[in-house]
Design a protein around this motif. Structure first.
Motif, PDB file in Angstrom:
ATOM      1  N   VAL A 177     -15.500 -16.980  21.388  1.00 33.84           N
ATOM      2  CA  VAL A 177     -16.692 -16.388  21.993  1.00 33.84           C
ATOM      3  C   VAL A 177     -17.828 -17.408  22.035  1.00 33.84           C
ATOM      4  CG1 VAL A 177     -18.324 -14.474  21.943  1.00 33.84           C
ATOM      5  CG2 VAL A 177     -16.022 -14.163  21.017  1.00 33.84           C
ATOM      6  N   ARG A 178     -18.428 -17.525  23.204  1.00 35.70           N
ATOM      7  CA  ARG A 178     -19.587 -18.401  23.384  1.00 35.70           C
ATOM      8  C   ARG A 178     -20.671 -17.621  24.136  1.00 35.70           C
ATOM      9  NH1 ARG A 178     -20.476 -24.072  23.595  1.00 35.70           N
ATOM     10  NH2 ARG A 178     -22.283 -24.606  24.871  1.00 35.70           N
ATOM     11  N   SER A 179     -21.909 -17.782  23.709  1.00 29.14           N
ATOM     12  CA  SER A 179     -23.019 -17.071  24.319  1.00 29.14           C
ATOM     13  C   SER A 179     -24.190 -18.009  24.517  1.00 29.14           C
ATOM     14  CB  SER A 179     -23.441 -15.896  23.424  1.00 29.14           C
ATOM     15  OG  SER A 179     -24.622 -15.275  23.904  1.00 29.14           O
ATOM     16  N   THR A 180     -25.041 -17.690  25.493  1.00 28.86           N
ATOM     17  CA  THR A 180     -26.324 -18.378  25.534  1.00 28.86           C
ATOM     18  C   THR A 180     -27.131 -17.929  24.322  1.00 28.86           C
ATOM     19  OG1 THR A 180     -27.285 -16.631  26.916  1.00 28.86           O
ATOM     20  CG2 THR A 180     -26.361 -18.556  28.039  1.00 28.86           C
ATOM     21  N   ARG A 181     -28.070 -18.741  23.900  1.00 26.59           N
ATOM     22  CA  ARG A 181     -28.789 -18.453  22.656  1.00 26.59           C
ATOM     23  C   ARG A 181     -30.027 -17.587  22.919  1.00 26.59           C
ATOM     24  NH1 ARG A 181     -29.159 -23.225  18.274  1.00 26.59           N
ATOM     25  NH2 ARG A 181     -26.890 -22.936  18.466  1.00 26.59           N
ATOM     26  N   TYR A 182     -29.739 -16.370  23.370  1.00 26.06           N
ATOM     27  CA  TYR A 182     -30.773 -15.357  23.557  1.00 26.06           C
ATOM     28  C   TYR A 182     -30.365 -14.123  22.764  1.00 26.06           C
ATOM     29  CZ  TYR A 182     -32.680 -17.923  27.596  1.00 26.06           C
ATOM     30  OH  TYR A 182     -33.241 -18.866  28.416  1.00 26.06           O
ATOM     31  N   PRO A 183     -31.327 -13.410  22.159  1.00 23.47           N
ATOM     32  CA  PRO A 183     -30.945 -12.197  21.434  1.00 23.47           C
ATOM     33  C   PRO A 183     -30.133 -11.225  22.291  1.00 23.47           C
ATOM     34  CG  PRO A 183     -33.213 -12.769  20.895  1.00 23.47           C
ATOM     35  CD  PRO A 183     -32.769 -13.711  22.000  1.00 23.47           C
ATOM     36  N   ARG A 184     -30.532 -11.017  23.556  1.00 22.04           N
ATOM     37  CA  ARG A 184     -29.869 -10.000  24.371  1.00 22.04           C
ATOM     38  C   ARG A 184     -28.432 -10.365  24.706  1.00 22.04           C
ATOM     39  NH1 ARG A 184     -33.712 -12.429  27.618  1.00 22.04           N
ATOM     40  NH2 ARG A 184     -33.029 -13.449  29.551  1.00 22.04           N
ATOM     41  N   THR A 185     -28.128 -11.653  24.889  1.00 20.54           N
ATOM     42  CA  THR A 185     -26.752 -12.022  25.225  1.00 20.54           C
ATOM     43  C   THR A 185     -25.859 -11.997  23.987  1.00 20.54           C
ATOM     44  OG1 THR A 185     -27.437 -14.361  25.087  1.00 20.54           O
ATOM     45  CG2 THR A 185     -27.298 -13.371  27.272  1.00 20.54           C
ATOM     46  N   ILE A 186     -26.378 -12.440  22.853  1.00 21.20           N
ATOM     47  CA  ILE A 186     -25.575 -12.399  21.627  1.00 21.20           C
ATOM     48  C   ILE A 186     -25.367 -10.958  21.179  1.00 21.20           C
ATOM     49  CG2 ILE A 186     -25.547 -13.035  19.182  1.00 21.20           C
ATOM     50  CD1 ILE A 186     -26.867 -15.665  19.929  1.00 21.20           C
ATOM     51  N   GLN A 187     -26.409 -10.133  21.226  1.00 21.32           N
ATOM     52  CA  GLN A 187     -26.258  -8.721  20.877  1.00 21.32           C
ATOM     53  C   GLN A 187     -25.279  -8.026  21.825  1.00 21.32           C
ATOM     54  OE1 GLN A 187     -30.292  -7.394  21.201  1.00 21.32           O
ATOM     55  NE2 GLN A 187     -30.982  -8.518  19.388  1.00 21.32           N
ATOM     56  N   SER A 188     -25.301  -8.409  23.085  1.00 21.16           N
ATOM     57  CA  SER A 188     -24.404  -7.790  24.065  1.00 21.16           C
ATOM     58  C   SER A 188     -22.951  -8.086  23.735  1.00 21.16           C
ATOM     59  CB  SER A 188     -24.740  -8.280  25.475  1.00 21.16           C
ATOM     60  OG  SER A 188     -25.969  -7.753  25.917  1.00 21.16           O
ATOM     61  N   THR A 189     -22.656  -9.339  23.451  1.00 23.66           N
ATOM     62  CA  THR A 189     -21.251  -9.654  23.170  1.00 23.66           C
ATOM     63  C   THR A 189     -20.831  -9.114  21.812  1.00 23.66           C
ATOM     64  OG1 THR A 189     -19.644 -11.395  23.699  1.00 23.66           O
ATOM     65  CG2 THR A 189     -21.327 -11.945  22.042  1.00 23.66           C
TER      66      THR A 189
END
Length: 458
Positions: A177-189
């Motif tokens: 799993v890789r995400s952009t470093r934003y709260p909304r994208t990490i919380q989403s995944t």
């Protein structure tokens, strides 16, 4: 920025159809004759594809065996990014409203217990490099629900139907799993993973606790999952301006732009009105039943959002823009698919990229899978790597928001041969001298640029 048509429940705006609706989504709408079930009465295999034969998918040219899934998804419903549009500003009452729609810290901590973000960005007031802070641009409670729903739907397909992923997660290395470093994208995944593998579907790790999945992210200056930023690649601004100047607009788009400027620019004001920010604020308001700012008509918001999609798809369809923007992510995806072809490799079964609409728009454009619409909240694109036993050949097919979509002239159900996909995407792949090419910028040739980036990660 819309409510998801493919990843969550709740109310929202469906643009292009003048429809404000409550969407309750069921199981993935794939054909019931897609699978051949293995003979035997022993039931589903506990280990999934990694440890036992998967169900084989029917195709017009023989059976297809699933080897890897690459999931690229957008975050869920969020509060507005923008505190102002032209001369209009968010009020104190609106800010209190958005605060009431956000999860409590205890909820955020719970989301991160089994899906670990070592940077703790999921608990932060703002993302790395973000211009907005809490409560703006944050995942709402509804957004979390949308992604858990999406995860459950993916579980129905890849665990229950296809027997690709194991019923119980014991080896976390099968998921990357890789995400952009934003709260909304990490919380989403995190929520997507909770839907895919809830607590009771997790095995026990060496410490005696439930198996955890690690979520990786990079600082904004090193990130590429957002689909391209003029902050990290200044030359994209030149390419954007070149493409935009060549785009011919339908009259309805021209009319919408004129109305938006007139609505949000006070008499005598020279305040610039951002079309993308007007759209994102309007969609946030509509999704939560708030009247549109300054009485903007709903049909104008629809036309404005279609205009934004038209511009983003136009840029993403341009090879020069694409290779510098989405190119690094395309290269990562293709490299991962090629590793998964090798039976000796330890390639993950599922690769997840959690990003933004600015991720999906250029990705779909590069794959020639454009539908002309702005990706709703919790939208996803799943690239399935399939092995055709009869042909001894690997194919890649696309599922976008529950629908099979042909890519680059390939078959809707069978997909496109991996070797052909790589060849066709080669001009859009990340150039070896990417950093050097990105430095060029006509207004700051030394590579040091300031000002607002026009590529907004929504």
């Amino acid at each position: 920025q819309q409510m998801s048509a493919g990843g969550g429940g709740g109310g929202g705006l469906v643009l292009g159809g003048s429809l404000v609706a409550v969407t309750l989504l069921g199981l993935l709408a794939f054909g019931s004759n897609e699978y051949q079930y293995p003979v035997g009465k022993e039931g589903p295999c506990e280990g999934g594809y990694a440890r036992c034969g998967p169900k084989k998918m029917l195709s017009e040219n023989g059976t297809m065996v699933l080897k890897q899934v690459v999931l690229v998804h957008r975050h869920g419903d969020r509060s507005p990014l923008s505190l102002k549009v032209g001369d209009w500003r968010q009020s104190d009452a609106l800010e209190k409203f958005w605060v009431s729609r956000l999860p409590e810290r205890e909820v955020l901590e719970k989301w991160g217990e089994l899906n670990v973000d070592e940077t703790n960005t999921h608990l932060a007031p703002r993302g790395d490099g973000s211009s907005t802070s809490w409560p703006y641009g944050h995942l709402t409670q509804l957004g979390g629900d949308q992604l858990r729903t999406l995860g459950a739907r993916l579980r129905e397909r890849y665990v229950s139907k296809v027997n690709f992923l194991p019923r119980k997660l014991k080896d976390p290395s099968i998921i990357q799993v890789r995400s952009t470093r934003y709260p909304r994208t990490i919380q989403s995944t995190q929520n997507m993973l909770l839907g895919l593998y809830p607590e009771d579907a997790r095995g026990v790790d060496a410490s005696g606790g439930k198996v955890k999945v690690q979520i990786f992210s990079s600082p904004s200056k090193e990130e590429y999952v957002h689909g391209g930023s003029e902050d990290t690649c200044p030359r994209l601004r030149d390419e954007r301006e070149r493409v935009d100047a060549s785009v011919e607009l339908p009259q309805r788009f021209k009319d919408a732009l004129e109305i938006v400027t007139r609505t949000f620019q006070d008499a005598g004001s020279e305040e610039k009105v951002s079309h993308i920010r007007t759209s994102e604020v309007g969609i946030c308001h509509t999704a939560h039943g708030i009247p549109l700012a300054r009485g903007l008509p709903l049909h104008v918001l629809e036309d404005l959002t279609d205009y934004n999609a038209h511009m983003y798809y136009s840029r993403g369809s341009d090879v020069a823009f694409s290779r510098l923007g989405i190119g690094p992510l395309l290269t990562d995806i293709i490299d991962g698919l090629e590793r998964a072809v090798d039976p000796r490799s330890a390639a993950p079964l599922l690769r997840v990229f959690s990003g933004h609409d600015s991720t999906l728009l250029p990705l779909l454009a590069a794959l020639e899978a454009v539908d002309g619409r702005w990706p709703p909240y919790a939208s996803y694109a799943a690239l399935e790597l399939l092995y055709n036993e009869r042909e001894d050949r690997h194919y890649v097919r696309l599922i976008y928001n529950d629908e099979f979509v042909p890519i680059m002239g390939g078959s809707r159900s069978k997909g496109l041969p991996l070797v052909d996909l790589k060849t066709k995407l080669a001009p859009r792949s990340k150039p070896e001298n990417w950093a050097e090419e990105c430095r060029y910028f006509k207004e700051c040739p030394d590579g040091v640029c300031t000002g607002d980036a026009a590529v907004v990660q929504n």
